[in-house]
Scaffold this motif. Structure first.
Motif, mmCIF file in Angstrom:
data_model
loop_
_atom_site.group_PDB
_atom_site.id
_atom_site.type_symbol
_atom_site.label_atom_id
_atom_site.label_comp_id
_atom_site.label_asym_id
_atom_site.label_seq_id
_atom_site.Cartn_x
_atom_site.Cartn_y
_atom_site.Cartn_z
ATOM 1 N N PRO A 97 141.460 -42.620 -53.183
ATOM 2 C CA PRO A 97 142.811 -43.169 -52.993
ATOM 3 C C PRO A 97 142.817 -44.682 -52.785
ATOM 4 C CG PRO A 97 142.549 -41.186 -51.691
ATOM 5 C CD PRO A 97 141.200 -41.528 -52.240
ATOM 6 N N ASP A 98 141.814 -45.212 -52.086
ATOM 7 C CA ASP A 98 141.735 -46.663 -51.907
ATOM 8 C C ASP A 98 141.538 -47.373 -53.236
ATOM 9 O OD1 ASP A 98 142.092 -46.520 -49.190
ATOM 10 O OD2 ASP A 98 139.948 -46.738 -48.698
ATOM 11 N N THR A 99 140.733 -46.799 -54.103
ATOM 12 C CA THR A 99 140.496 -47.392 -55.420
ATOM 13 C C THR A 99 141.776 -47.386 -56.246
ATOM 14 O OG1 THR A 99 138.207 -46.644 -55.350
ATOM 15 C CG2 THR A 99 139.089 -47.257 -57.500
ATOM 16 N N PHE A 156 136.802 -38.162 -52.074
ATOM 17 C CA PHE A 156 138.125 -37.818 -52.576
ATOM 18 C C PHE A 156 139.256 -38.093 -51.590
ATOM 19 C CE2 PHE A 156 135.498 -35.353 -55.489
ATOM 20 C CZ PHE A 156 136.056 -35.768 -56.684
ATOM 21 N N MET A 157 138.958 -38.179 -50.314
ATOM 22 C CA MET A 157 140.007 -38.405 -49.323
ATOM 23 C C MET A 157 140.152 -39.881 -48.948
ATOM 24 S SD MET A 157 141.335 -35.542 -48.645
ATOM 25 C CE MET A 157 141.101 -33.801 -48.478
ATOM 26 N N LEU A 211 146.462 -50.251 -58.547
ATOM 27 C CA LEU A 211 147.916 -50.392 -58.673
ATOM 28 C C LEU A 211 148.398 -51.720 -58.101
ATOM 29 C CD1 LEU A 211 149.098 -46.768 -57.861
ATOM 30 C CD2 LEU A 211 148.964 -47.872 -60.095
ATOM 31 N N ASN A 212 147.789 -52.176 -57.031
ATOM 32 C CA ASN A 212 148.164 -53.467 -56.457
ATOM 33 C C ASN A 212 147.791 -54.621 -57.389
ATOM 34 O OD1 ASN A 212 149.373 -52.482 -54.165
ATOM 35 N ND2 ASN A 212 147.494 -52.550 -52.957
#
Length: 57
Positions: free
Chosen positions: A44-46, A39-40, A51-52
């Motif tokens: 967030p990387d995914t 979760f940390m 989004l990118n």
């Protein structure tokens, strides 16, 4: 500084209940680290990668 574990009597054997408790604690720590990693870091990387990709299109 002396190693405190070397002061433990070598001939005594720990009860199986203590060994089981220690292994359960280690398993819980590993699980906590895996959940925190998920979760940390990974989640967030995914989201960032998704989004990118949308922004690139």
């Amino acid at each position: 500084m002396d190693n405190p574990f070397k002061k433990i009597i070598q001939n005594e054997k720990l009860p199986d209940s203590i060994k089981e408790k220690i292994m359960e604690d280690i398993d819980m720590i590993k699980l906590t680290l895996d959940v925190a990693d998920l979760f940390m870091i990974k989640y967030p990387d995914t989201i960032n990668d998704i989004l990118n990709l949308r922004n690139d299109e």
